[in-house]
Motif scaffolding. Structure first.
Motif, mmCIF file in Angstrom:
data_model
loop_
_atom_site.group_PDB
_atom_site.id
_atom_site.type_symbol
_atom_site.label_atom_id
_atom_site.label_comp_id
_atom_site.label_asym_id
_atom_site.label_seq_id
_atom_site.Cartn_x
_atom_site.Cartn_y
_atom_site.Cartn_z
ATOM 1 N N MET A 32 38.960 25.972 25.831
ATOM 2 C CA MET A 32 39.471 25.756 27.164
ATOM 3 C C MET A 32 38.760 24.512 27.720
ATOM 4 S SD MET A 32 39.153 28.317 30.479
ATOM 5 C CE MET A 32 39.546 29.716 29.496
ATOM 6 N N ASP A 33 39.541 23.593 28.289
ATOM 7 C CA ASP A 33 38.914 22.384 28.829
ATOM 8 C C ASP A 33 38.207 22.691 30.153
ATOM 9 O OD1 ASP A 33 40.633 21.848 31.165
ATOM 10 O OD2 ASP A 33 42.182 21.374 29.695
ATOM 11 N N ASP A 34 37.300 21.810 30.544
ATOM 12 C CA ASP A 34 36.469 22.038 31.730
ATOM 13 C C ASP A 34 37.286 22.167 33.006
ATOM 14 O OD1 ASP A 34 34.221 21.965 30.157
ATOM 15 O OD2 ASP A 34 33.739 19.876 30.611
ATOM 16 N N THR A 35 38.339 21.368 33.145
ATOM 17 C CA THR A 35 39.160 21.410 34.352
ATOM 18 C C THR A 35 39.821 22.770 34.508
ATOM 19 O OG1 THR A 35 39.560 19.043 34.169
ATOM 20 C CG2 THR A 35 41.067 20.292 35.566
ATOM 21 N N LEU A 36 40.396 23.283 33.420
ATOM 22 C CA LEU A 36 41.032 24.605 33.464
ATOM 23 C C LEU A 36 40.000 25.684 33.749
ATOM 24 C CD1 LEU A 36 43.451 26.460 33.120
ATOM 25 C CD2 LEU A 36 43.073 26.370 30.642
ATOM 26 N N TYR A 37 38.857 25.600 33.098
ATOM 27 C CA TYR A 37 37.800 26.588 33.292
ATOM 28 C C TYR A 37 37.378 26.643 34.762
ATOM 29 C CZ TYR A 37 33.343 28.993 32.988
ATOM 30 O OH TYR A 37 32.313 29.870 33.185
ATOM 31 N N LEU A 38 37.124 25.482 35.357
ATOM 32 C CA LEU A 38 36.697 25.437 36.753
ATOM 33 C C LEU A 38 37.772 25.959 37.693
ATOM 34 C CD1 LEU A 38 34.790 22.026 36.794
ATOM 35 C CD2 LEU A 38 33.799 24.336 36.909
ATOM 36 N N SER A 39 39.023 25.634 37.400
ATOM 37 C CA SER A 39 40.128 26.122 38.219
ATOM 38 C C SER A 39 40.221 27.644 38.151
ATOM 39 C CB SER A 39 41.438 25.482 37.758
ATOM 40 O OG SER A 39 42.511 25.971 38.511
ATOM 41 N N LEU A 40 40.127 28.197 36.951
ATOM 42 C CA LEU A 40 40.174 29.652 36.799
ATOM 43 C C LEU A 40 38.979 30.316 37.477
ATOM 44 C CD1 LEU A 40 41.366 29.958 33.095
ATOM 45 C CD2 LEU A 40 42.670 30.534 35.150
ATOM 46 N N GLN A 41 37.839 29.676 37.366
ATOM 47 C CA GLN A 41 36.639 30.224 37.995
ATOM 48 C C GLN A 41 36.792 30.258 39.516
ATOM 49 O OE1 GLN A 41 32.992 27.971 37.330
ATOM 50 N NE2 GLN A 41 31.977 29.901 36.826
ATOM 51 N N ARG A 42 37.357 29.198 40.126
ATOM 52 C CA ARG A 42 37.579 29.184 41.578
ATOM 53 C C ARG A 42 38.580 30.259 41.980
ATOM 54 N NH1 ARG A 42 37.350 23.597 40.842
ATOM 55 N NH2 ARG A 42 39.605 23.474 40.723
ATOM 56 N N ARG A 43 39.659 30.411 41.191
ATOM 57 C CA ARG A 43 40.657 31.436 41.514
ATOM 58 C C ARG A 43 40.041 32.827 41.429
ATOM 59 N NH1 ARG A 43 46.243 30.105 41.078
ATOM 60 N NH2 ARG A 43 46.460 32.181 41.908
ATOM 61 N N ALA A 44 39.203 33.054 40.412
ATOM 62 C CA ALA A 44 38.543 34.350 40.253
ATOM 63 C C ALA A 44 37.647 34.632 41.452
ATOM 64 C CB ALA A 44 37.737 34.382 38.958
ATOM 65 N N GLN A 45 36.880 33.647 41.884
ATOM 66 C CA GLN A 45 36.008 33.817 43.046
ATOM 67 C C GLN A 45 36.838 34.108 44.283
ATOM 68 O OE1 GLN A 45 33.777 30.170 43.045
ATOM 69 N NE2 GLN A 45 32.220 30.986 41.668
ATOM 70 N N GLY A 46 37.967 33.408 44.443
ATOM 71 C CA GLY A 46 38.839 33.634 45.590
ATOM 72 C C GLY A 46 39.417 35.030 45.613
ATOM 73 N N ALA A 47 39.596 35.624 44.437
ATOM 74 C CA ALA A 47 40.118 36.985 44.342
ATOM 75 C C ALA A 47 38.999 38.021 44.305
ATOM 76 C CB ALA A 47 40.989 37.124 43.083
ATOM 77 N N ASN A 48 37.744 37.543 44.417
ATOM 78 C CA ASN A 48 36.576 38.413 44.369
ATOM 79 C C ASN A 48 36.506 39.192 43.056
ATOM 80 O OD1 ASN A 48 34.166 39.253 45.495
ATOM 81 N ND2 ASN A 48 35.083 41.068 46.427
ATOM 82 N N LEU A 49 36.803 38.491 41.955
ATOM 83 C CA LEU A 49 36.763 39.076 40.619
ATOM 84 C C LEU A 49 35.862 38.246 39.726
ATOM 85 C CD1 LEU A 49 40.600 39.641 40.042
ATOM 86 C CD2 LEU A 49 38.908 41.415 40.511
ATOM 87 N N SER A 50 35.329 38.878 38.698
ATOM 88 C CA SER A 50 34.625 38.091 37.691
ATOM 89 C C SER A 50 35.668 37.261 36.944
ATOM 90 C CB SER A 50 33.891 39.010 36.709
ATOM 91 O OG SER A 50 34.834 39.692 35.888
ATOM 92 N N LEU A 51 35.235 36.196 36.299
ATOM 93 C CA LEU A 51 36.167 35.373 35.546
ATOM 94 C C LEU A 51 36.860 36.204 34.466
ATOM 95 C CD1 LEU A 51 37.446 32.634 34.940
ATOM 96 C CD2 LEU A 51 35.472 32.124 33.493
#
Length: 92
Positions: A1-20
């Motif tokens: 997984m490239d860094d951009t996708l990883y960071l985007s998924l990580q932000r979405r997970a945080q926004g949903a109050n979930l672990s990645l």
């Protein structure tokens, strides 16, 4: 997984109050659902009500002060961007 996708998924997970891991599992479960249902469908009714309320509030504010509405929209975009919920293509 490239860094951009990883960071985007990580932000979405945080926004949903979930672990990645939990967030990615839920996305994969949604993609694998043979009926194509949205996995958080129990929240759809609540989301519809919130959208209706926000539309009424925005209309009322826009009629009274277009500048205030514009400022509120910019603030909302900032919050969505911060949480990874704003598609970069829509952020123009």
């Amino acid at each position: 997984m490239d860094d951009t996708l990883y960071l985007s998924l990580q932000r979405r997970a945080q926004g949903a109050n979930l672990s990645l891991s939990d967030f990615v599992r839920s996305v994969l479960a949604q993609a694998a659902d043979p009926r194509g249902r949205y996995i958080y469908s129990s929240q759809d009714e609540l989301l519809g009500i919130v959208i209706q309320i926000l539309t009424l509030v925005a209309t009322s504010i826009g009629e009274r002060s277009p500048q205030l509405l514009e400022r509120g929209m910019q603030d909302a975009k900032a919050v969505l961007r911060e949480r990874g919920l704003l598609d970069p293509e829509q952020d123009r």
